[in-house]
Design a protein around this motif. Structure first.
Motif, PDB file in Angstrom:
ATOM      1  N   LYS A 136       0.794  -1.273   0.025  1.00  8.87           N
ATOM      2  CA  LYS A 136      -0.141  -0.008  -0.026  1.00  8.87           C
ATOM      3  C   LYS A 136       0.928   1.182   0.076  1.00  8.87           C
ATOM      4  N   ALA A 137       1.889   1.258   0.915  1.00 11.39           N
ATOM      5  CA  ALA A 137       2.685   2.767   0.897  1.00 11.39           C
ATOM      6  C   ALA A 137       3.474   2.807  -0.449  1.00 11.39           C
ATOM      7  N   TYR A 138       3.902   1.758  -1.031  1.00 12.64           N
ATOM      8  CA  TYR A 138       4.624   1.804  -2.305  1.00 12.64           C
ATOM      9  C   TYR A 138       3.658   2.287  -3.363  1.00 12.64           C
ATOM     10  N   VAL A 140       0.853   4.244  -2.826  1.00 10.52           N
ATOM     11  CA  VAL A 140       0.737   5.609  -2.501  1.00 10.52           C
ATOM     12  C   VAL A 140       1.782   6.536  -3.035  1.00 10.52           C
ATOM     13  N   GLY A 141       2.967   6.141  -2.587  1.00  9.34           N
ATOM     14  CA  GLY A 141       4.265   6.891  -2.716  1.00  9.34           C
ATOM     15  C   GLY A 141       4.215   7.232  -4.385  1.00  9.34           C
ATOM     16  N   LYS A 142       4.246   6.028  -5.187  1.00  8.12           N
ATOM     17  CA  LYS A 142       4.216   6.014  -6.717  1.00  8.12           C
ATOM     18  C   LYS A 142       3.532   7.208  -7.110  1.00  8.12           C
ATOM     19  N   LYS A 143       2.179   6.969  -6.826  1.00 11.38           N
ATOM     20  CA  LYS A 143       1.002   7.765  -6.993  1.00 11.38           C
ATOM     21  C   LYS A 143       1.188   9.156  -6.613  1.00 11.38           C
ATOM     22  N   LEU A 144       1.726   9.538  -5.710  1.00  9.17           N
ATOM     23  CA  LEU A 144       2.235  10.942  -5.345  1.00  9.17           C
ATOM     24  C   LEU A 144       3.442  11.453  -6.045  1.00  9.17           C
ATOM     25  N   GLY A 145       4.133  10.844  -6.607  1.00 15.55           N
ATOM     26  CA  GLY A 145       5.400  11.040  -7.362  1.00 15.55           C
ATOM     27  C   GLY A 145       6.728  11.240  -6.325  1.00 15.55           C
ATOM     28  N   VAL A 146       6.382  10.707  -5.317  1.00 14.11           N
ATOM     29  CA  VAL A 146       7.523  10.990  -4.200  1.00 14.11           C
ATOM     30  C   VAL A 146       8.695   9.842  -4.655  1.00 14.11           C
ATOM     31  N   PRO A 147       9.853  10.387  -4.833  1.00 13.82           N
ATOM     32  CA  PRO A 147      11.199   9.786  -5.064  1.00 13.82           C
ATOM     33  C   PRO A 147      11.159   8.431  -4.003  1.00 13.82           C
ATOM     34  N   LEU A 148      11.039   7.036  -4.267  1.00 16.83           N
ATOM     35  CA  LEU A 148      11.001   6.237  -3.167  1.00 16.83           C
ATOM     36  C   LEU A 148      11.737   5.109  -3.672  1.00 16.83           C
ATOM     37  N   ARG A 149      12.178   4.192  -2.515  1.00 17.94           N
ATOM     38  CA  ARG A 149      12.990   3.067  -2.656  1.00 17.94           C
ATOM     39  C   ARG A 149      12.493   2.183  -1.709  1.00 17.94           C
ATOM     40  N   ALA A 150      12.404   0.938  -1.998  1.00 22.48           N
ATOM     41  CA  ALA A 150      12.229  -0.202  -0.997  1.00 22.48           C
ATOM     42  C   ALA A 150      13.138  -1.194  -0.844  1.00 22.48           C
ATOM     43  N   GLY A 151      13.446  -1.709   0.443  1.00 26.06           N
ATOM     44  CA  GLY A 151      14.853  -2.506   0.376  1.00 26.06           C
ATOM     45  C   GLY A 151      14.971  -2.510   1.798  1.00 26.06           C
ATOM     46  N   VAL A 199       8.580   3.631   7.337  1.00 26.70           N
ATOM     47  CA  VAL A 199       8.505   4.628   6.249  1.00 26.70           C
ATOM     48  C   VAL A 199       9.805   5.642   6.839  1.00 26.70           C
ATOM     49  N   LEU A 200      10.716   5.770   5.845  1.00 24.22           N
ATOM     50  CA  LEU A 200      12.079   6.708   6.300  1.00 24.22           C
ATOM     51  C   LEU A 200      12.098   7.866   5.456  1.00 24.22           C
ATOM     52  N   THR A 201      12.645   9.015   5.941  1.00 23.84           N
ATOM     53  CA  THR A 201      13.125  10.076   5.026  1.00 23.84           C
ATOM     54  C   THR A 201      14.534  10.062   5.218  1.00 23.84           C
ATOM     55  N   VAL A 202      15.377  10.255   4.024  1.00 31.41           N
ATOM     56  CA  VAL A 202      16.882  10.423   4.114  1.00 31.41           C
ATOM     57  C   VAL A 202      17.407  11.682   4.731  1.00 31.41           C
ATOM     58  N   SER A 203      17.732  11.740   5.812  1.00 29.94           N
ATOM     59  CA  SER A 203      18.111  13.047   6.497  1.00 29.94           C
ATOM     60  C   SER A 203      19.631  13.577   6.104  1.00 29.94           C
ATOM     61  N   ASP A 204      20.240  12.684   5.768  1.00 26.98           N
ATOM     62  CA  ASP A 204      21.813  13.004   5.452  1.00 26.98           C
ATOM     63  C   ASP A 204      22.194  11.721   4.613  1.00 26.98           C
ATOM     64  N   HIS A 205      23.209  11.879   4.130  1.00 27.45           N
ATOM     65  CA  HIS A 205      23.995  10.724   3.214  1.00 27.45           C
ATOM     66  C   HIS A 205      25.403  10.577   3.778  1.00 27.45           C
ATOM     67  N   ILE A 228       2.195   9.345   3.114  1.00 30.30           N
ATOM     68  CA  ILE A 228       2.200   7.761   2.707  1.00 30.30           C
ATOM     69  C   ILE A 228       1.796   7.259   3.959  1.00 30.30           C
ATOM     70  N   ALA A 229       2.582   7.304   5.217  1.00 25.81           N
ATOM     71  CA  ALA A 229       2.099   6.590   6.232  1.00 25.81           C
ATOM     72  C   ALA A 229       0.803   6.811   6.883  1.00 25.81           C
ATOM     73  N   LEU A 230       0.304   7.944   6.732  1.00 23.97           N
ATOM     74  CA  LEU A 230      -0.995   8.026   6.982  1.00 23.97           C
ATOM     75  C   LEU A 230      -2.050   7.613   6.195  1.00 23.97           C
ATOM     76  N   GLU A 231      -1.935   7.558   4.931  1.00 19.88           N
ATOM     77  CA  GLU A 231      -2.445   6.770   3.849  1.00 19.88           C
ATOM     78  C   GLU A 231      -2.680   5.455   4.078  1.00 19.88           C
TER      79      GLU A 231
END
Ligand code: R1P
Ligand code: URA
Length: 236
Positions: A136-138, A140-151, A199-205, A228-231
């Motif tokens: 579901k999260a994947y 939703v994220g794709k539909k919103l056009g969010v840069p998204l990776r799963a792994g 669900v994570l946001t990259v805060s630094d690399h 994404i998490a709420l939906e």
């Protein structure tokens, strides 16, 4: 009431968002939830219940690291009957091609924590996300056009380490990012037979020079991840 959460029975919804930072919990409640009511301030670990798109939902800070999140997740499931738990956290990017502010869905969590070795002395248990939440999260994220990776992510027991060699090696084996809680969340969800996702946001690399996000951003923004998490949480 449990040892670390001051809510009465019924004050916490059966679906919950779990940020590490309690001020992120406050931001989510104030920004996204209707009629949000605070139910916890024990140790300043804020918790709120309100509604999103007509469904009751809570948000609870968990603190940093596996020992801290384990306390909250155990009590939320055992003492308050929570059934669907979605961590909304920050992480350090490991792979090339991942950028600050991208969103990562943790399919699985590798860890250097000794906690699971205590439970399973003879095997390496694989802490894994709930597939329907992940799917579901994947979507939703794709539909919103969010840069998204799963792994796979690393749930590390330390934030500061003498050498980054291990993290570099895990990157060579496909690990996307580093954070500090997901292996415990997924292991406890498996133990109690409930659903969990991170669900994570990259805060630094870790390995690039991209500027880090600020503390204020980490406390408040990261709206793609929260959306994404709420939906995902209210989908049923
Ligand atoms: O932003 P949160 O959810 O706290 O997550 C990450 O940030 C903290 C470290 O700064 C650790 O808890 C790590 O997992
Ligand atoms: O580098 C980072 C960033 C966020 N959280 C971590 O655990 N590590």
């Amino acid at each position: 009431m449990s040892i670390h959460i001051d809510a009465k029975s019924g004050e916490i919804a059966d679906r919950i968002l779990l940020p590490g930072d309690p001020l992120r919990a406050k931001y989510i409640a104030e920004t996204y939830l209707k009629d949000a009511k605070q139910y916890n301030n024990v140790r300043g670990m804020l918790g709120f219940t309100g509604s999103y798109k007509g469904k009751r939902i809570s948000v609870q800070g968990t603190g940093m690291g596996i020992p801290s999140i384990s306390i909250y997740v155990n009590e939320l499931i055992r003492d308050y009957g929570v059934k669907k738990l979605i961590r909304v956290g920050t992480c350090g990017g490991v792979q090339k091609g991942i950028h600050v502010r991208d969103v990562i869905l943790a399919m699985s969590a590798t860890t250097d924590s000794a906690v699971n070795r205590g439970i399973f002395p003879e095997i390496n248990f694989a802490p894994t996300a709930d597939f329907s939440l992940l799917h579901k999260a994947y979507t939703v994220g794709k539909k919103l056009g969010v840069p998204l990776r799963a792994g796979n992510v690393l749930s590390a027991d330390v934030f500061y380490r003498d050498s980054m060699e291990l993290v570099k090696k895990l990157g060579e084996y496909g690990v996307l990012a580093v954070e500090m809680e997901t292996s415990a969340l997924y292991t406890l969800a498996a133990k109690y037979g409930v659903q969990a996702l991170t669900v994570l946001t990259v805060s630094d690399h870790i390995f690039s020079d991209e500027p880090d996000t600020t503390a204020a951003e980490r406390q408040t923004t990261f709206n793609d991840m929260i959306h994404i998490a709420l939906e995902t949480a209210v989908d049923d």
